[in-house]
Design a protein around this motif. Structure first.
Motif, PDB file in Angstrom:
ATOM      1  N   GLN A  14       0.829  -1.204   0.000  1.00  0.00           N
ATOM      2  CA  GLN A  14       0.000   0.000   0.000  1.00  0.00           C
ATOM      3  C   GLN A  14       0.867   1.259   0.000  1.00  0.00           C
ATOM      4  O   GLN A  14       0.568   2.228  -0.693  1.00  0.00           O
ATOM      5  CB  GLN A  14      -0.926   0.010   1.208  1.00  0.00           C
ATOM      6  N   LEU A  15       1.939   1.228   0.750  1.00  0.00           N
ATOM      7  CA  LEU A  15       2.856   2.359   0.814  1.00  0.00           C
ATOM      8  C   LEU A  15       3.512   2.599  -0.545  1.00  0.00           C
ATOM      9  O   LEU A  15       3.587   3.738  -1.019  1.00  0.00           O
ATOM     10  CB  LEU A  15       3.922   2.123   1.885  1.00  0.00           C
ATOM     11  N   GLU A  16       3.954   1.542  -1.193  1.00  0.00           N
ATOM     12  CA  GLU A  16       4.576   1.669  -2.512  1.00  0.00           C
ATOM     13  C   GLU A  16       3.583   2.213  -3.537  1.00  0.00           C
ATOM     14  O   GLU A  16       3.937   3.048  -4.365  1.00  0.00           O
ATOM     15  CB  GLU A  16       5.145   0.330  -2.956  1.00  0.00           C
ATOM     16  N   ALA A  17       2.340   1.749  -3.476  1.00  0.00           N
ATOM     17  CA  ALA A  17       1.322   2.241  -4.396  1.00  0.00           C
ATOM     18  C   ALA A  17       1.054   3.726  -4.153  1.00  0.00           C
ATOM     19  O   ALA A  17       0.939   4.510  -5.111  1.00  0.00           O
ATOM     20  CB  ALA A  17       0.035   1.437  -4.242  1.00  0.00           C
ATOM     21  N   ALA A  18       0.971   4.128  -2.895  1.00  0.00           N
ATOM     22  CA  ALA A  18       0.741   5.535  -2.567  1.00  0.00           C
ATOM     23  C   ALA A  18       1.915   6.392  -3.021  1.00  0.00           C
ATOM     24  O   ALA A  18       1.728   7.492  -3.552  1.00  0.00           O
ATOM     25  CB  ALA A  18       0.504   5.693  -1.069  1.00  0.00           C
ATOM     26  N   GLN A  19       3.141   5.896  -2.843  1.00  0.00           N
ATOM     27  CA  GLN A  19       4.325   6.640  -3.279  1.00  0.00           C
ATOM     28  C   GLN A  19       4.342   6.802  -4.795  1.00  0.00           C
ATOM     29  O   GLN A  19       4.681   7.868  -5.309  1.00  0.00           O
ATOM     30  CB  GLN A  19       5.598   5.939  -2.813  1.00  0.00           C
ATOM     31  N   ALA A  20       3.966   5.754  -5.531  1.00  0.00           N
ATOM     32  CA  ALA A  20       3.936   5.828  -6.994  1.00  0.00           C
ATOM     33  C   ALA A  20       2.884   6.826  -7.454  1.00  0.00           C
ATOM     34  O   ALA A  20       3.114   7.612  -8.380  1.00  0.00           O
ATOM     35  CB  ALA A  20       3.668   4.444  -7.586  1.00  0.00           C
ATOM     36  N   GLU A  21       1.728   6.797  -6.797  1.00  0.00           N
ATOM     37  CA  GLU A  21       0.663   7.732  -7.147  1.00  0.00           C
ATOM     38  C   GLU A  21       1.098   9.167  -6.875  1.00  0.00           C
ATOM     39  O   GLU A  21       0.855  10.069  -7.678  1.00  0.00           O
ATOM     40  CB  GLU A  21      -0.590   7.394  -6.343  1.00  0.00           C
ATOM     41  N   LEU A  22       1.757   9.375  -5.761  1.00  0.00           N
ATOM     42  CA  LEU A  22       2.244  10.703  -5.418  1.00  0.00           C
ATOM     43  C   LEU A  22       3.295  11.180  -6.422  1.00  0.00           C
ATOM     44  O   LEU A  22       3.262  12.326  -6.873  1.00  0.00           O
ATOM     45  CB  LEU A  22       2.824  10.703  -4.002  1.00  0.00           C
ATOM     46  N   ALA A  24       3.597  10.458  -9.482  1.00  0.00           N
ATOM     47  CA  ALA A  24       2.998  10.743 -10.784  1.00  0.00           C
ATOM     48  C   ALA A  24       2.121  11.996 -10.760  1.00  0.00           C
ATOM     49  O   ALA A  24       1.743  12.506 -11.810  1.00  0.00           O
ATOM     50  CB  ALA A  24       2.171   9.545 -11.240  1.00  0.00           C
ATOM     51  N   ALA A  25       1.814  12.491  -9.580  1.00  0.00           N
ATOM     52  CA  ALA A  25       0.917  13.639  -9.450  1.00  0.00           C
ATOM     53  C   ALA A  25       1.595  14.936  -9.858  1.00  0.00           C
ATOM     54  O   ALA A  25       2.810  15.087  -9.745  1.00  0.00           O
ATOM     55  CB  ALA A  25       0.422  13.745  -8.006  1.00  0.00           C
ATOM     56  N   GLU A  26       0.787  15.866 -10.337  1.00  0.00           N
ATOM     57  CA  GLU A  26       1.229  17.225 -10.623  1.00  0.00           C
ATOM     58  C   GLU A  26       0.279  18.163  -9.890  1.00  0.00           C
ATOM     59  O   GLU A  26      -0.931  17.980  -9.960  1.00  0.00           O
ATOM     60  CB  GLU A  26       1.188  17.526 -12.123  1.00  0.00           C
ATOM     61  N   VAL A  27       0.824  19.135  -9.184  1.00  0.00           N
ATOM     62  CA  VAL A  27      -0.005  20.109  -8.480  1.00  0.00           C
ATOM     63  C   VAL A  27       0.457  21.514  -8.837  1.00  0.00           C
ATOM     64  O   VAL A  27       1.614  21.729  -9.186  1.00  0.00           O
ATOM     65  CB  VAL A  27       0.021  19.906  -6.949  1.00  0.00           C
ATOM     66  N   THR A  41       5.820  18.434  -9.525  1.00  0.00           N
ATOM     67  CA  THR A  41       5.466  17.024  -9.401  1.00  0.00           C
ATOM     68  C   THR A  41       5.286  16.691  -7.926  1.00  0.00           C
ATOM     69  O   THR A  41       5.643  17.476  -7.058  1.00  0.00           O
ATOM     70  CB  THR A  41       6.564  16.103  -9.968  1.00  0.00           C
ATOM     71  N   GLY A  42       4.774  15.498  -7.678  1.00  0.00           N
ATOM     72  CA  GLY A  42       4.625  15.036  -6.309  1.00  0.00           C
ATOM     73  C   GLY A  42       5.959  14.922  -5.599  1.00  0.00           C
ATOM     74  O   GLY A  42       6.019  14.918  -4.371  1.00  0.00           O
ATOM     75  N   ALA A  43       7.035  14.843  -6.358  1.00  0.00           N
ATOM     76  CA  ALA A  43       8.376  14.781  -5.776  1.00  0.00           C
ATOM     77  C   ALA A  43       8.962  16.177  -5.566  1.00  0.00           C
ATOM     78  O   ALA A  43      10.080  16.318  -5.095  1.00  0.00           O
ATOM     79  CB  ALA A  43       9.293  13.962  -6.683  1.00  0.00           C
ATOM     80  N   GLY A  44       8.200  17.224  -5.937  1.00  0.00           N
ATOM     81  CA  GLY A  44       8.655  18.589  -5.722  1.00  0.00           C
ATOM     82  C   GLY A  44       9.463  19.184  -6.861  1.00  0.00           C
ATOM     83  O   GLY A  44       9.998  20.278  -6.733  1.00  0.00           O
ATOM     84  N   GLU A  45       9.526  18.506  -8.009  1.00  0.00           N
ATOM     85  CA  GLU A  45      10.266  19.034  -9.156  1.00  0.00           C
ATOM     86  C   GLU A  45       9.423  20.084  -9.875  1.00  0.00           C
ATOM     87  O   GLU A  45       8.264  19.831 -10.225  1.00  0.00           O
ATOM     88  CB  GLU A  45      10.609  17.899 -10.130  1.00  0.00           C
ATOM     89  N   LEU A  46       9.983  21.264 -10.090  1.00  0.00           N
ATOM     90  CA  LEU A  46       9.280  22.336 -10.780  1.00  0.00           C
ATOM     91  C   LEU A  46       9.152  21.980 -12.257  1.00  0.00           C
ATOM     92  O   LEU A  46      10.142  21.753 -12.951  1.00  0.00           O
ATOM     93  CB  LEU A  46      10.044  23.658 -10.617  1.00  0.00           C
ATOM     94  N   ALA A  83       0.658  14.462  -0.138  1.00  0.00           N
ATOM     95  CA  ALA A  83       1.407  13.347   0.458  1.00  0.00           C
ATOM     96  C   ALA A  83       0.738  12.888   1.743  1.00  0.00           C
ATOM     97  O   ALA A  83       0.598  11.682   1.981  1.00  0.00           O
ATOM     98  CB  ALA A  83       2.854  13.758   0.730  1.00  0.00           C
ATOM     99  N   ALA A  84       0.295  13.828   2.560  1.00  0.00           N
ATOM    100  CA  ALA A  84      -0.389  13.462   3.802  1.00  0.00           C
ATOM    101  C   ALA A  84      -1.682  12.722   3.504  1.00  0.00           C
ATOM    102  O   ALA A  84      -2.022  11.751   4.180  1.00  0.00           O
ATOM    103  CB  ALA A  84      -0.663  14.707   4.634  1.00  0.00           C
ATOM    104  N   GLU A  85      -2.371  13.152   2.464  1.00  0.00           N
ATOM    105  CA  GLU A  85      -3.631  12.510   2.071  1.00  0.00           C
ATOM    106  C   GLU A  85      -3.401  11.088   1.570  1.00  0.00           C
ATOM    107  O   GLU A  85      -4.134  10.166   1.904  1.00  0.00           O
ATOM    108  CB  GLU A  85      -4.307  13.347   0.985  1.00  0.00           C
ATOM    109  N   LYS A  86      -2.364  10.913   0.759  1.00  0.00           N
ATOM    110  CA  LYS A  86      -2.089   9.598   0.158  1.00  0.00           C
ATOM    111  C   LYS A  86      -1.411   8.649   1.136  1.00  0.00           C
ATOM    112  O   LYS A  86      -1.693   7.460   1.142  1.00  0.00           O
ATOM    113  CB  LYS A  86      -1.200   9.744  -1.087  1.00  0.00           C
ATOM    114  N   MET A  87      -0.511   9.159   1.956  1.00  0.00           N
ATOM    115  CA  MET A  87       0.270   8.304   2.844  1.00  0.00           C
ATOM    116  C   MET A  87      -0.404   8.101   4.194  1.00  0.00           C
ATOM    117  O   MET A  87      -0.184   7.093   4.848  1.00  0.00           O
ATOM    118  CB  MET A  87       1.656   8.904   3.069  1.00  0.00           C
ATOM    119  N   GLY A  88      -1.219   9.063   4.618  1.00  0.00           N
ATOM    120  CA  GLY A  88      -1.862   8.989   5.921  1.00  0.00           C
ATOM    121  C   GLY A  88      -2.608   7.693   6.174  1.00  0.00           C
ATOM    122  O   GLY A  88      -2.394   7.054   7.214  1.00  0.00           O
TER     123      GLY A  88
END
Length: 109
Positions: A14-22, A24-27, A41-46, A83-88
């Motif tokens: 579940q953690l790996e799936a949440a990390q992958a989803e995060l 791939a996210a763009e905000v 990106t979810g990893a913080g890349e501009l 991240a808090a939403e996905k990993m929480g």
């Protein structure tokens, strides 16, 4: 003990799936009422930075710089919220796994 191992494996998946989803996210974060927006990106890349021409005043570059910084900070805050939403849900019941396995209720941990 076997049940505990199965539970740990399920949490890991579940953690790996949440990390992958995060990852791939763009905000997008904004500043100045939308005059400046930053997408990360979810990893913080501009990924992109958009500046409305109305925000550009050659006599006041400092304000534009502040708006850019604010938009990037807003985007990074949105990443942290995501991240808090996905990993929480995955880590919430683990009592802060980063500090050890004490949240699993094992004696001596």
């Amino acid at each position: 003990m076997q049940q505990l191992m199965k539970q740990a494996q399920k949490m890991q998946q579940q953690l790996e799936a949440a990390q992958a989803e995060l990852a791939a996210a763009e905000v997008t974060g904004t500043a100045g009422g939308g005059l400046v927006s930053a997408t990360v990106t979810g990893a913080g890349e501009l990924l992109s930075l958009t500046i409305d021409p109305k925000a550009v005043d050659p006599d006041d570059v400092e304000t534009l710089q502040d708006l850019v910084v604010a938009a990037i900070r807003d985007a990074n805050r949105a990443v942290a919220d995501l991240a808090a939403e996905k990993m929480g849900p995955v880590t919430g019941g683990m009592g802060g796994l980063g500090g050890g396995l004490g949240g699993l209720g094992l004696p001596g941990l």
